[in-house]
Design a protein around this motif. Structure first.
Motif, PDB file in Angstrom:
ATOM      1  N   GLU A   1       0.823  -1.206   0.000  1.00 30.04           N
ATOM      2  CA  GLU A   1       0.000   0.000   0.000  1.00 30.04           C
ATOM      3  C   GLU A   1       0.861   1.261   0.000  1.00 30.04           C
ATOM      4  O   GLU A   1       1.983   1.273   0.502  1.00 30.04           O
ATOM      5  CB  GLU A   1      -0.933   0.019   1.226  1.00 30.04           C
ATOM      6  N   GLY A   2       0.317   2.308  -0.573  1.00 31.99           N
ATOM      7  CA  GLY A   2       0.990   3.598  -0.598  1.00 31.99           C
ATOM      8  C   GLY A   2      -0.046   4.695  -0.502  1.00 31.99           C
ATOM      9  O   GLY A   2      -1.240   4.450  -0.705  1.00 31.99           O
ATOM     10  N   ALA A   3       0.415   5.893  -0.198  1.00 32.90           N
ATOM     11  CA  ALA A   3      -0.514   7.006   0.024  1.00 32.90           C
ATOM     12  C   ALA A   3      -1.184   7.407  -1.292  1.00 32.90           C
ATOM     13  O   ALA A   3      -2.369   7.737  -1.314  1.00 32.90           O
ATOM     14  CB  ALA A   3       0.244   8.198   0.602  1.00 32.90           C
ATOM     15  N   THR A   4      -0.418   7.353  -2.366  1.00 34.97           N
ATOM     16  CA  THR A   4      -0.980   7.720  -3.668  1.00 34.97           C
ATOM     17  C   THR A   4      -0.811   6.530  -4.599  1.00 34.97           C
ATOM     18  O   THR A   4      -0.121   5.557  -4.269  1.00 34.97           O
ATOM     19  CB  THR A   4      -0.221   8.907  -4.287  1.00 34.97           C
ATOM     20  N   LEU A   5      -1.408   6.652  -5.762  1.00 37.77           N
ATOM     21  CA  LEU A   5      -1.297   5.574  -6.747  1.00 37.77           C
ATOM     22  C   LEU A   5       0.171   5.346  -7.121  1.00 37.77           C
ATOM     23  O   LEU A   5       0.656   4.206  -7.119  1.00 37.77           O
ATOM     24  CB  LEU A   5      -2.111   5.940  -7.994  1.00 37.77           C
ATOM     25  N   ASP A   6       0.883   6.424  -7.420  1.00 42.80           N
ATOM     26  CA  ASP A   6       2.286   6.283  -7.809  1.00 42.80           C
ATOM     27  C   ASP A   6       3.139   5.705  -6.690  1.00 42.80           C
ATOM     28  O   ASP A   6       4.062   4.927  -6.926  1.00 42.80           O
ATOM     29  CB  ASP A   6       2.866   7.640  -8.248  1.00 42.80           C
ATOM     30  N   ASP A   7       2.807   6.111  -5.484  1.00 41.29           N
ATOM     31  CA  ASP A   7       3.501   5.602  -4.315  1.00 41.29           C
ATOM     32  C   ASP A   7       3.271   4.094  -4.178  1.00 41.29           C
ATOM     33  O   ASP A   7       4.190   3.309  -3.926  1.00 41.29           O
ATOM     34  CB  ASP A   7       2.941   6.346  -3.089  1.00 41.29           C
ATOM     35  N   MET A   8       2.017   3.699  -4.381  1.00 43.50           N
ATOM     36  CA  MET A   8       1.667   2.274  -4.313  1.00 43.50           C
ATOM     37  C   MET A   8       2.426   1.510  -5.399  1.00 43.50           C
ATOM     38  O   MET A   8       3.004   0.445  -5.118  1.00 43.50           O
ATOM     39  CB  MET A   8       0.144   2.122  -4.472  1.00 43.50           C
ATOM     40  N   TYR A   9       2.464   2.053  -6.615  1.00 40.78           N
ATOM     41  CA  TYR A   9       3.204   1.396  -7.693  1.00 40.78           C
ATOM     42  C   TYR A   9       4.669   1.195  -7.304  1.00 40.78           C
ATOM     43  O   TYR A   9       5.222   0.104  -7.425  1.00 40.78           O
ATOM     44  CB  TYR A   9       3.212   2.267  -8.960  1.00 40.78           C
ATOM     45  N   ALA A  10       5.312   2.282  -6.895  1.00 37.49           N
ATOM     46  CA  ALA A  10       6.756   2.231  -6.641  1.00 37.49           C
ATOM     47  C   ALA A  10       7.077   1.272  -5.496  1.00 37.49           C
ATOM     48  O   ALA A  10       8.049   0.514  -5.554  1.00 37.49           O
ATOM     49  CB  ALA A  10       7.281   3.633  -6.340  1.00 37.49           C
ATOM     50  N   LYS A  11       6.236   1.288  -4.468  1.00 36.20           N
ATOM     51  CA  LYS A  11       6.476   0.401  -3.323  1.00 36.20           C
ATOM     52  C   LYS A  11       6.222  -1.054  -3.716  1.00 36.20           C
ATOM     53  O   LYS A  11       6.993  -1.951  -3.357  1.00 36.20           O
ATOM     54  CB  LYS A  11       5.567   0.791  -2.150  1.00 36.20           C
ATOM     55  N   THR A  12       5.120  -1.274  -4.422  1.00 34.60           N
ATOM     56  CA  THR A  12       4.772  -2.630  -4.853  1.00 34.60           C
ATOM     57  C   THR A  12       5.887  -3.220  -5.714  1.00 34.60           C
ATOM     58  O   THR A  12       6.346  -4.343  -5.493  1.00 34.60           O
ATOM     59  CB  THR A  12       3.455  -2.606  -5.661  1.00 34.60           C
ATOM     60  N   ARG A  13       6.326  -2.447  -6.686  1.00 29.85           N
ATOM     61  CA  ARG A  13       7.332  -2.938  -7.621  1.00 29.85           C
ATOM     62  C   ARG A  13       8.720  -2.966  -6.982  1.00 29.85           C
ATOM     63  O   ARG A  13       9.531  -3.855  -7.280  1.00 29.85           O
ATOM     64  CB  ARG A  13       7.301  -2.081  -8.896  1.00 29.85           C
ATOM     65  N   GLY A  14       8.960  -2.015  -6.093  1.00 31.51           N
ATOM     66  CA  GLY A  14      10.243  -1.996  -5.383  1.00 31.51           C
ATOM     67  C   GLY A  14      10.402  -3.222  -4.504  1.00 31.51           C
ATOM     68  O   GLY A  14      11.474  -3.836  -4.431  1.00 31.51           O
ATOM     69  N   ALA A  15       9.308  -3.610  -3.842  1.00 31.15           N
ATOM     70  CA  ALA A  15       9.362  -4.768  -2.949  1.00 31.15           C
ATOM     71  C   ALA A  15       9.147  -6.076  -3.695  1.00 31.15           C
ATOM     72  O   ALA A  15       9.640  -7.124  -3.289  1.00 31.15           O
ATOM     73  CB  ALA A  15       8.302  -4.621  -1.853  1.00 31.15           C
ATOM     74  N   GLY A  16       8.409  -6.023  -4.802  1.00 31.99           N
ATOM     75  CA  GLY A  16       8.001  -7.252  -5.483  1.00 31.99           C
ATOM     76  C   GLY A  16       9.046  -7.830  -6.417  1.00 31.99           C
ATOM     77  O   GLY A  16       9.070  -9.034  -6.666  1.00 31.99           O
ATOM     78  N   PHE A  17       9.899  -6.965  -6.969  1.00 33.30           N
ATOM     79  CA  PHE A  17      10.927  -7.440  -7.895  1.00 33.30           C
ATOM     80  C   PHE A  17      12.254  -7.592  -7.174  1.00 33.30           C
ATOM     81  O   PHE A  17      12.626  -6.760  -6.345  1.00 33.30           O
ATOM     82  CB  PHE A  17      11.123  -6.452  -9.055  1.00 33.30           C
ATOM     83  N   GLY A  18      13.018  -8.626  -7.534  1.00 37.20           N
ATOM     84  CA  GLY A  18      14.351  -8.813  -6.993  1.00 37.20           C
ATOM     85  C   GLY A  18      15.368  -7.930  -7.718  1.00 37.20           C
ATOM     86  O   GLY A  18      15.041  -7.249  -8.690  1.00 37.20           O
TER      87      GLY A  18
END
Lengths: 112, 493, 488
Positions: free
Chosen positions: B341-358
């Protein structure tokens, strides 16, 4: 153990050492929507620079008269008929959604 | 039958027809082998119940004399193939929990021919890697170990990205394994694990339902125990699919017949540029042997030139990450997979992809994004696609003189897991395999001998587009001459 | 036909020239989407018209819809544009919640249709050509709903993957009126071709307006792009408001930011998008899931041969065949149904009178009743017959309006109305003579004045006779007889 190979590939060619300015990683990470921990950025920057330096060897080739290849298959784009054959299964579409409500996907609020 | 695990698929299929064993027995034996070899971490999911159900159904069909070409044959599926109702992750955190509601075209061909699904196999994350070390499930161990030398006692890589598939094959915890090959991901692990691996002509196998890495390079193909199994499995996997615009609508030559055609009169090219200074002498010697075997069987071998070979790898490492950066944009935490989760859509994207990809996937996304970005596109991407055309031209020219090319599959045998290697050194694993992907032409790796340390080494044959039959002909000859009948120390029995 | 001159906008500090370019997104009127087999129809529940391809599920691949390709070619031909026999689909990469793939499949470097042009006619009768830069095929995005929840947006992918033709004009327009005329004409062409239904309310046709201003003769100014305008009125409003805003800023010594703006239907003003995207870098590259689109020249010719008559040809025919005014011809040629109605009504009748009745009386009445032409209570044959009764002298033009009003109410035939209501014009000279005699007798003083030279009184006598006849006397006959009697 692969070092001799690497040397072979690298020494044969003129390599311009590349540097990447410090804003590059944050800029492309932003474009790619990738959160990169600040402490990883300089290492990534070096890795990217070394890879880019390595691919620089392509510049040894004059390709000015070469048509870029985008598709190896010789055939043309196949066209399908205009018939509705899919859809009408919102459950399948939404079954893996991290957040959904009344058949909508749900995301943090977007302000236009 | 006592030793079900030693049967090749062709032999097992024949045993099933002769009622020497049942599909249920065969599947049960493989499920036990999976348990026995669990330490190698090849499987990321075992679908035992589904496997037994499918085996029972196979037995029913066999009893009625309606068995398909792969009826009752236990298959392990690389986690890049979407499998209906079975979690599919591409060995990535970002796809954890994703359960497709659909089946990939290639695996559905296998099931339609009666094959039994044992489970999902480990691989490099999004197939990006050459050592199966980028998987979120951890590395896979090669069932082969060095009998002597520096590598003795060290856990070795099975190669990658189809590391789990090749390892499971070598460990005899599955009998057939579909892999995917973007730059060598079938052939290199097959070579490292003593298996046959074939990357068919681009478009032979539908990409529909396979998690995409680099769309213009990705091809599915078989990893099998021998060349006959390869011919059998390749025939099942291939086929035109209206759901993939790049799928080829051309009949597959009769590969089973090609097994016994031989190479008499065939012209085989030995590309000068595949001789690398400082290359392992054992590999050079094996290559020379391969040439002799083919000549002994009636082929003529001639030196040929593929002048742009050295540019294949750097071109590949522009094209593949560029396509990957775009193909992986869909993993955004909105419709499937993991979300942070992130505060904004872009934040959610960056966190999701930052944590999800090796790290490796991130690195390639960054390279790909960079080479496509404004101001760099022509210098990198267009340049690479121009080089790609030159490489394709090289092959087209050389195939006017010869029917196939013989090269080593890999520059080395399997190396130890955890080897510290910079990115470029790791890329060099693919030096012999990448050109065929760039040109979209078929290539096969055949186990051809052991290194002095007792590790498998492979030879590669490369043929013109659509000539998988040529590969099978040559591979069958090499296989017979090499007499490779070694079994990995870590194989189930 | 006169060529229009660039209208200038007078500011506080001098005149400004307005430069407008439009990007119109027209939804192809297909059953299924551009690259998937799900329905392109409006009005389904959330995520019902979504396939696994539209939702960008892993491994799902695009396969193009032949009909959509054909409609793009057809439209290109209708715009007198160059058809590119080889075109390429590219990926336009950006992240947005309603863009499931993380890229839009579009055409960037090699669109399916190249340069063309549209001729527009303005209300003053002047006309000019507006250049078309290109037309390309692309996927629509899904829909985000931002007002359903305080902290969340809801995503519906029904629109995701619907086929759009993006038609890009050259920056050739110089006023909101020209932009409006351009969109009207473009919509007419699309509708005649049947390639897009042109329904702006449903969003089948929407426009992005690029607007800048400059001093005449100077280089182009910085432009803004106002997105997603879904009515011709809004397009005109947005342009006018944007022009006024830019001129005010520039005259105050400011500069224009190159930005994307949104139009507020309620206020009629534009405002900057709040979600300022970082510098756009779409990283276009050819979609490796698709191959180059190659068209057979013979197929294109076949499509060319089956093109219907288009607005310009129809307009020219209306001018030549029926002798209509340029304005009436433009109005009638904008819609094929209107033209068809007109041609049926005008068959064998005085074409100009029919045009006048149609554009003034009929359209006015339908507008008031809130009806479409297709639902008109007066059928084209009936309108034609009404005009026939005027020209054959059965009724006067004034009475015809009463007849028409009754026809609108009942849908009845004009002859039936005339008969039932006794509207038939009196041409019987005897009866009219009697009425004239009575009128002259009653107004002896005025007769004397007339004969004394007050010619203007003639109209008075005509009016009195018509009144006596309750409007049914044939005005021609009345005039003739009256003249005889008074002058004779």
């Amino acid at each position: 153990m692969l070092l001799p190979l690497q040397q072979l590939f690298v020494t044969r060619l003129v390599i311009t050492p590349m540097t990447i300015d410090k804003d590059t990683i944050p800029r492309i990470a932003r474009l790619a929507r990738l959160e990169i921990a600040p402490e990883r950025q300089s290492a990534l920057s070096e890795e990217l620079a070394s890879i880019l330096s390595w691919v620089e060897q392509l510049n040894a080739l004059d390709t000015s008269a070469v048509e870029p290849l985008a598709s190896v298959t010789g055939h043309d784009l196949p066209l399908r008929d205009d018939i509705v054959t899919d859809g009408n299964d919102p459950d399948a579409v939404l079954s893996n959604a991290p957040e959904k409500t009344s058949n909508f996907f749900v995301v943090p609020k977007v302000v236009e | 039958m006592s030793d079900l695990l030693s049967l090749t698929a062709v032999a097992a299929r024949s045993a099933l027809d002769k009622k020497e064993c049942s599909a249920s027995e065969l599947t049960a034996a493989y499920l036990k082998a999976i348990e026995d070899t669990a330490d190698n971490n090849a499987y990321v999911a075992v679908t035992a119940e589904k496997a037994m159900d499918m085996a029972k159904a196979s037995d029913t069909r066999l009893a009625k004399g309606e068995g398909g070409a792969l009826e009752g044959i236990p298959v392990g599926v690389k986690d890049m193939f979407c499998t209906k109702g079975v979690e599919t992750t591409a060995s990535s955190q970002i796809l954890k929990g994703f359960v497709p509601t659909y089946e990939s075209t290639v695996t559905s061909h296998l099931w339609a021919d009666g094959a039994v699904m044992l489970g999902k196999l480990n691989c490099d994350e999004f197939a990006m890697g050459s050592a199966n070390e980028t998987s979120v499930f951890g590395p896979v161990t090669n069932p082969w170990t060095a009998a002597s030398g520096d590598l003795k006692g060290k856990a070795l890589t099975p190669g990658g990205s189809s590391g789990g598939s090749a390892a499971a094959m070598a460990a005899r915890s599955c009998l057939l394994a579909p892999g995917t090959d973007t730059g060598g991901s079938i052939r290199q692990p097959a070579a490292f694990c003593g298996m046959v691996g074939l990357k068919p002509t681009y478009g032979r196998c539908s990409r529909r339902g396979i998690v995409a890495f680099a769309s213009s390079l990705d091809q599915a193909g078989p990893i099998t125990r021998d060349v006959a199994d390869c011919a059998l499995m390749m025939t099942s996997m291939a086929g035109h699919d209206a759901g993939d615009s790049t799928s080829i609508d051309a009949p597959m030559p009769d590969l089973m017949a090609a097994l016994s055609t031989g190479v008499k009169g065939m012209r085989i090219g030995i590309p000068d540029q595949y001789t690398l200074e400082g290359m392992n002498q054992e590999i050079v010697a094996l290559w020379e042997k391969g040439r002799a075997w083919l000549e002994d069987a009636g082929a003529s071998c001639v030196p040929v030139s593929l002048p742009h070979t050295q540019y294949a790898l750097p071109a590949y490492y522009i094209v593949a990450p560029a396509e990957a950066s775009s193909n992986l944009a869909r993993y955004d935490g909105v419709r499937y997979g993991q979300r942070v989760e992130g505060a904004t859509l872009d934040d959610m994207y960056a966190k999701t992809r930052g944590a999800g990809f090796g790290d490796e996937v991130k690195r390639r996304i960054l390279i790909g994004t960079y080479v496509l970005s404004a101001g760099y596109y022509d210098a990198y991407y267009i340049k690479a696609q121009q080089v790609r055309r030159l490489i394709q031209q090289d092959f087209l020219t050389v195939f006017e003189q010869v029917d196939a090319l013989l090269t080593p599959s890999t520059p080395t045998a399997a190396f130890p897991l955890g080897e510290k290697m910079d990115a470029v050194s790791m890329f060099l694993n693919d030096v012999f395999t990448v050109p065929a992907n760039l040109a979209g032409i078929p290539a096969i790796s055949v186990p051809s001998g052991l290194s002095s340390d007792g590790l498998p080494l492979g030879l590669q044959l490369i043929a013109p587009a659509l000539r998988e039959d040529t590969l099978i002909r040559g591979a069958a000859v090499i296989e017979k001459a090499a007499g490779f009948d070694y079994v990995a120390t870590g194989a189930a029995s | 036909m006169t060529k229009s001159v660039s209208p200038l906008v007078e500011g506080r500090t001098g005149p400004w020239e307005v430069i407008i370019g439009l990007e119109v997104h027209a939804q192809v009127s297909s059953q299924a989407k551009l690259f998937s087999g799900s329905s392109a129809a409006f009005g389904a529940g959330p995520n019902e018209h979504v396939s696994l391809v539209d939702a960008a599920m892993p491994g799902m691949l695009p396969v193009i819809n032949r009909f959509c390709v054909e409609q793009a070619v057809r439209t290109g031909l209708g715009l007198n544009a160059e058809i590119n026999l080889v075109s390429v689909f590219d990926r336009k990469n950006y992240f947005y919640a309603d863009l499931p793939q993380g890229y839009q499949i579009s055409q960037f470097k090699q669109p399916i249709v190249g340069e063309g042009s549209i001729n527009i006619t303005l209300s003053d009768g002047s006309s000019r050509d507006i250049g078309i830069e290109r037309l390309h095929l692309e996927q629509d995005a899904g829909k985000s709903m931002h007002d359903q929840h305080p902290t969340k947006s809801f995503i519906d992918l029904n629109r995701s993957g619907v086929a759009l033709m993006e038609i890009v004009s050259k920056p050739d327009m110089r006023s909101a009126e020209e932009a409006a005329a351009y969109v009207s004409k473009l919509r007419a062409i699309l509708r005649f071709l049947g390639t897009c239904d042109g329904n702006m309310e449903q969003g089948s046709l929407r426009a992005d307006c690029n607007v800048s201003v400059r001093r005449p003769g100077e280089p182009l100014g910085t432009r803004t792009e106002t997105k997603n305008l879904n009515s011709i009125r809004f397009i005109a409003q947005a342009i006018n408001s944007e022009v006024a805003r830019q001129i005010e800023i520039l005259e105050d010594g400011g500069t224009i930011d190159q930005e994307t703006r949104l139009f507020d239907n309620a206020t009629g003003q534009t405002r900057p998008m709040r979600s300022k995207e970082d510098a756009h870098d779409y990283r276009y590259f050819p979609d490796p899931d698709l191959l180059p689109l190659k068209l057979d020249a013979a197929w294109v010719d076949q499509i060319r041969d089956t093109l219907p008559e288009l607005p310009d040809a129809l307009r020219a025919r209306l001018l030549n065949q029926y002798g209509l005014t340029p304005y009436d011809a433009s109005l009638i040629s904008e819609d094929r149904a209107v033209a068809a109605y007109y041609e049926t009504a005008a068959a064998g009748q005085d074409a100009k009178i029919v045009a006048n009745w149609m554009t003034v009386e009929l359209f006015g009445a339908l507008n008031k009743m809130g009806l479409d032409l297709a639902d008109s209570p007066v059928k084209p044959e009936q309108l034609g017959k009404l005009v026939a009764r005027i020209t054959d002298g059965t009724i006067s033009g004034r009475i015809a309006k009463d007849v028409f009003a009754l026809m609108l109410e009942s849908g009845a035939d004009p002859d039936q109305v005339i008969e039932e209501k006794g509207f038939k014009q009196v041409s019987d000279t005897g009866a009219i003579e009697a009425m004239i005699d009575a009128v002259l007798a009653d107004n002896a003083d005025k007769v004397a004045e007339y004969r004394g030279g007050k010619d203007k009184l003639f109209g008075f006598f005509v009016g009195q006779v018509m009144k006596a006849s309750q409007g049914q006397a044939n005005p021609g006959v009345v005039n003739g007889l009256l003249k005889q009697k008074l002058d004779g």
